[in-house]
Motif scaffolding. Structure first.
Motif, PDB file in Angstrom:
ATOM      1  N   ALA A 169      -0.006  -1.273  -0.938  1.00 30.19           N
ATOM      2  CA  ALA A 169       1.380  -0.304  -0.567  1.00 30.19           C
ATOM      3  C   ALA A 169       0.836  -0.392  -2.636  1.00 30.19           C
ATOM      4  CB  ALA A 169       2.190  -1.587  -1.174  1.00 30.19           C
TER       5      ALA A 169
ATOM      6  N   VAL B 260       1.127   2.281   5.338  1.00 24.95           N
ATOM      7  CA  VAL B 260       1.877   0.675   5.558  1.00 24.95           C
ATOM      8  C   VAL B 260       2.284   0.172   6.734  1.00 24.95           C
ATOM      9  CG1 VAL B 260       3.303  -0.526   3.508  1.00 24.95           C
ATOM     10  CG2 VAL B 260       1.431   0.632   2.786  1.00 24.95           C
ATOM     11  N   PRO B 261       3.782   1.755   6.926  1.00 24.47           N
ATOM     12  CA  PRO B 261       4.282   1.898   7.680  1.00 24.47           C
ATOM     13  C   PRO B 261       3.744   1.211   9.065  1.00 24.47           C
ATOM     14  CG  PRO B 261       4.897   3.593   7.005  1.00 24.47           C
ATOM     15  CD  PRO B 261       3.638   2.482   5.564  1.00 24.47           C
TER      16      PRO B 261
ATOM     17  N   PHE C 182       3.016  -2.286   9.506  1.00 24.86           N
ATOM     18  CA  PHE C 182       4.239  -2.996   9.853  1.00 24.86           C
ATOM     19  C   PHE C 182       4.737  -3.164  11.065  1.00 24.86           C
ATOM     20  CE2 PHE C 182       8.504  -3.261   9.319  1.00 24.86           C
ATOM     21  CZ  PHE C 182       8.946  -4.467   8.866  1.00 24.86           C
TER      22      PHE C 182
ATOM     23  N   VAL D  75       6.469  -3.140  -1.518  1.00 23.32           N
ATOM     24  CA  VAL D  75       5.921  -3.266  -0.657  1.00 23.32           C
ATOM     25  C   VAL D  75       7.099  -2.971   0.719  1.00 23.32           C
ATOM     26  CG1 VAL D  75       4.623  -4.449   1.434  1.00 23.32           C
ATOM     27  CG2 VAL D  75       4.431  -4.327  -1.260  1.00 23.32           C
TER      28      VAL D  75
ATOM     29  N   GLU E  41      10.014  -0.717   0.457  1.00 18.09           N
ATOM     30  CA  GLU E  41      10.231   0.181   0.722  1.00 18.09           C
ATOM     31  C   GLU E  41       9.403   0.947   1.152  1.00 18.09           C
ATOM     32  OE1 GLU E  41       9.806   2.678  -2.660  1.00 18.09           O
ATOM     33  OE2 GLU E  41      10.250   4.693  -1.407  1.00 18.09           O
ATOM     34  N   MET E  42       7.536   0.716   1.259  1.00 21.25           N
ATOM     35  CA  MET E  42       6.839   1.362   2.300  1.00 21.25           C
ATOM     36  C   MET E  42       7.098   1.241   3.968  1.00 21.25           C
ATOM     37  SD  MET E  42       3.873   2.214  -0.800  1.00 21.25           S
ATOM     38  CE  MET E  42       3.059   3.190   0.568  1.00 21.25           C
ATOM     39  N   SER E  43       6.848   0.150   3.855  1.00 21.25           N
ATOM     40  CA  SER E  43       7.282  -0.135   4.784  1.00 21.25           C
ATOM     41  C   SER E  43       8.263   0.045   5.799  1.00 21.25           C
ATOM     42  CB  SER E  43       6.738  -1.919   4.887  1.00 21.25           C
ATOM     43  OG  SER E  43       6.308  -2.770   3.924  1.00 21.25           O
TER      44      SER E  43
END
Lengths: 275, 288
Positions: free
Chosen positions: A22, A30-31, A34, B117, B119-121
Motif C-alpha cells: 500500500a 492490495v485488494p 486482501f 491499507v 482504504e486500498m484493501s
C-alpha cells in the motif's frame, strides 16, 4: 487446530505484505491479496474447526462443485441473466430513457414526476414480483417484467436530472449557433446528462439481477439461479447454493465493471474521470 | 412548495391510469362469467364489475385503500391480521439492520480515512459486495444463522438489511470525513490539537450533513433488505411474509395492501430522518 493457527498466520503475513504494498501504491494487488487472505482464513477455519459442509462449505469444496456442475450453472445463467435480467434491463432502461426525453419538454411534468420518481425508487419494488409472476406466467417474461419495473424509476430520475445539467450559458451558446431542439439535445444536453445516466445504469444493473432472482422464488421453470438456490437450500446441498452465489457475484461484478468501462469511454471529459 | 400542483396532477393521472388498467385487466374475467350465464353485459356493467371483483387480477385503488383501512384501523393492533402488527415486525428488523449497518459503515469509514491499507484493501471489496445480488445470499444467511443456533428470526433479516444499508453510509461518511480542507486541518495542527481532538471537533461535525444524506438512502435500503429477507424464507410474520402468503393463497388484496403499507413505512422513515436532519443541522448552524 493447526489449520486455524496456520490460516491466521498466513492472514497476518499477507496483511503485513499489504501494508508494504500500500505504501508503494499498488492499486490492483492490495485488494486482490486482501480477498485471497479472506479465502485462506475461511478455508482454514472450516477445516480446522471441522465445520459441517451443510453449514458452511470450504472454498475448495465450492470450487470443486463449480467445476463438476458447469452445465447446470450455465443453464441457470442463460435462463436468469441472459433471458430474464438482460431483456428486462434493456426494456426498462429504454422505456425510462424515452419517457424522460418526453417529460423533458414539460417543466410541469418534471416537477411532478421527479419527487414521485425519487420516492418510488426508494420503495421495496421487489415485492411486486408475485403479482407480475401471476400476470406474465412462470417463464422468463415475468422475470423481465419485474426487472423492468425495478430499473425504470432509478433510470428515469437520473436521466431527467441529467438532462437539466447543461447551464443556461451553454444553451444560449447553442441558440446563437441557431441549433434547433434536436441538435441541442444530441450535441449538448445528452452528453451533459451522461454521468447521471451512467449512475442510473450502475444502480440498474445490480437491481436487475436482484429482481430476476427474487422473481424466480415465486415460480419458475425448473432452471434459473433463484430456482436452484431455493430448491438446493431445501435439499441441504449448500455447496451448490454457494456455487450459484459465486456465479451471481461474478455476473454482478462483471456487469458493474462493464458499465464503469463504458462510462470511462463515454464521459472521458468529466472531472470525475480525469483522475 | 411550488411543486405541489404538479405532483398532485401526476398522482391523479397515475390513479386514472390505474383505474383504466383495472377495467382492461379484469374485464376478461367479467366477460367470461357473463358468457357462462348467457348474458351480454353493457359496458357500464362491465366497468362496475371490474371495480368490485373479489379476486381481481388488478385491484382498483379504492379496493386497496379499503383493505388498508380494514387491516390497520379496524383491526386490533395485536391481531395477526393487522398490518400494524406485521409492519411492526418488519420495522423492528429494519431498525436493527439499520443500526448495525450504520455502525459498520461509520466504523469502516473512519478506518478507511485514517488507514491507507484499509482504504486500498476494503474499498474495492465494498463496491463489489454491492454488485453481488444479496437475495442470492438471503436463504443462505437464514440457514446459517439457524444452524449456529440463533433462534430469533429477526437476526438474519437484520443482517440482510445491514448488508444493503452499510454501503451508502460508508461512501457518504468517507466523503464527509474527508470534506475538511487542508487549511482547516492545518489550523487545528497549529492549535496543537491531537488526532482525536481534530477528529471530534473538525472531521466529525463536518461529516454530519453527508451522514444524514446517506442515512436517508440507508434506511430505505434497510427496509428493502428486510422485505427481501422475509420473501424467500417462509416467514410468517412481517410485510414481506404477507406478500408471500397472499401469493400462496391467491389473495391479491393482501399483496397489494402489504405493498402499500411498505411504501407508507418507507415514506414515514425517510420523512422522520429528514426532520431530524433539519433540526440537527439548524442546531449546528449548518442549515442551508
Amino acid at each position: 487446530m493447526i489449520w486455524v493457527i496456520g490460516a491466521i498466520l498466513i492472514w497476518l503475513a499477507l496483511w503485513a505484505l499489504n501494508i508494504r504494498l500500500a505504501r508503494r501504491g499498488h492499486r490492483f494487488w492490495v485488494p486482490v491479496i486482501f480477498g485471497f487472505a479472506i479465502l485462506v482464513l475461511w478455508e482454514g477455519t472450516v477445516r480446522g474447526l471441522e465445520i459441517s459442509p451443510i453449514i458452511l462449505p470450504a472454498p475448495s469444496q465450492i470450487a470443486a462443485k463449480i467445476a463438476t456442475s458447469t452445465d447446470v450453472l450455465w443453464g441457470d445463467f442463460v435462463q436468469t441473466v441472459l433471458k430474464g435480467a438482460m431483456s428486462g434491463l434493456v426494456i426498462g432502461c429504454a422505456a425510462a430513457f424515452a419517457v424522460s426525453i418526453l417529460v423533458d419538454r414539460s417543466p410541469f411534468l418534471q416537477r411532478g414526476l421527479l419527487p414521485i420518481g425519487n420516492f418510488v425508487a426508494a420503495l421495496p419494488i421487489v415485492g411486486t414480483a408475485p403479482i407480475l409472476v401471476g400476470w406474465f406466467g412462470f417463464d422468463w417474461q415475468s422475470k423481465a417484467a419485474v426487472v423492468v419495473v425495478m430499473v425504470f424509476f432509478p433510470m428515469l430520475v437520473n436521466t431527467v436530472q441529467g438532462l437539466k445539467e447543461s447551464s443556461a450559458m451553454q444553451r444560449d451558446l447553442m441558440q446563437t449557433y441557431a441549433a434547433g431542439y434536436t441538435t441541442t439535445l444530441l450535441k449538448l444536453r445528452l452528453p451533459a446528462a451522461m454521468p447521471f445516466i451512467f449512475n442510473g445504469l450502475k444502480v440498474a444493473t445490480t437491481l436487475a439481477l436482484i429482481g430476476a432472482i427474487v422473481a424466480e422464488y415465486f415460480g419458475s421453470p425448473t432452471k434459473g439461479m433463484g430456482f436452484r438456490i431455493s430448491t438446493e437450500v431445501g435439499r441441504l446441498n449448500i455447496d451448490m447454493v454457494w456455487a450459484e452465489i459465486f456465479v451471481a457475484a461474478m455476473v454482478g461484478s462483471a456487469l458493474y465493471f462493464a458499465v464503469v468501462i463504458l462510462e470511462k469511454a463515454v464521459t472521458f471529459w468529466h472531472p470525475s474521470q480525469r483522475g | 412548495m411550488k411543486s405541489i400542483g404538479p405532483v398532485l396532477s401526476v398522482l391523479i393521472a397515475l390513479v386514472a391510469i390505474w383505474y383504466g388498467a383495472t377495467v382492461w385487466m379484469n374485464s376478461g374475467w367479467t366477460y367470461d362469467q357473463a358468457e357462462r350465464k348467457g348474458l351480454t353485459p353493457s359496458f357500464s356493467e362491465v366497468v362496475q364489475d371490474t371495480m368490485n371483483q373479489k379476486r381481481p387480477r388488478l385491484p382498483a385503488p379504492h379496493q386497496v385503500a379499503e383493505e388498508l383501512w380494514k387491516t390497520t384501523v379496524e383491526k386490533k393492533v395485536t391481531s395477526k391480521r393487522s398490518l400494524v402488527f406485521h409492519g411492526w415486525i418488519t420495522l423492528r428488523a429494519t431498525l436493527m439492520g439499520f443500526a448495525l449497518g450504520t455502525a459498520l459503515g461509520i466504523a469502516l469509514a473512519v478506518a478507511i480515512v485514517y488507514s491507507r491499507v484499509m482504504e486500498m484493501s476494503v474499498m474495492p471489496w465494498a463496491v463489489i459486495s454491492q454488485t453481488i445480488p444479496i437475495v442470492a445470499l438471503a436463504p443462505m444467511i437464514i440457514v446459517l444463522s439457524s444452524s449456529i443456533g440463533i433462534e430469533d428470526r429477526n437476526v438474519p433479516k437484520a443482517i440482510i438489511s445491514a448488508y444493503l444499508c452499510f454501503f451508502p453510509v460508508l461512501v457518504g461518511m468517507v466523503k464527509g470525513l474527508r470534506s475538511p480542507d487542508a487549511m482547516q486541518l492545518d489550523l487545528l495542527r497549529t492549535y496543537g490539537a491531537s488526532g482525536i481532538t481534530s477528529f471530534l471537533k473538525l472531521r466529525l461535525p463536518t461529516s454530519v450533513p453527508y451522514l444524514f444524506t446517506s442515512l436517508k438512502i440507508g434506511i430505505a435500503a434497510a427496509l428493502v433488505g428486510t422485505i427481501v429477507g422475509e420473501l424467500p424464507t417462509g416467514a410468517i410474520r412481517g410485510l414481506g411474509a404477507r406478500i408471500l402468503i397472499g401469493d400462496q393463497f391467491g389473495n391479491p388484496m393482501m399483496i397489494w395492501s402489504a405493498l402499500f403499507a411498505a411504501a407508507i413505512l418507507a415514506g414515514a422513515l425517510v420523512t422522520i430522518l429528514g426532520i431530524v436532519q433539519n433540526i440537527t443541522l439548524k442546531r449546528m448552524g449548518m442549515a442551508q
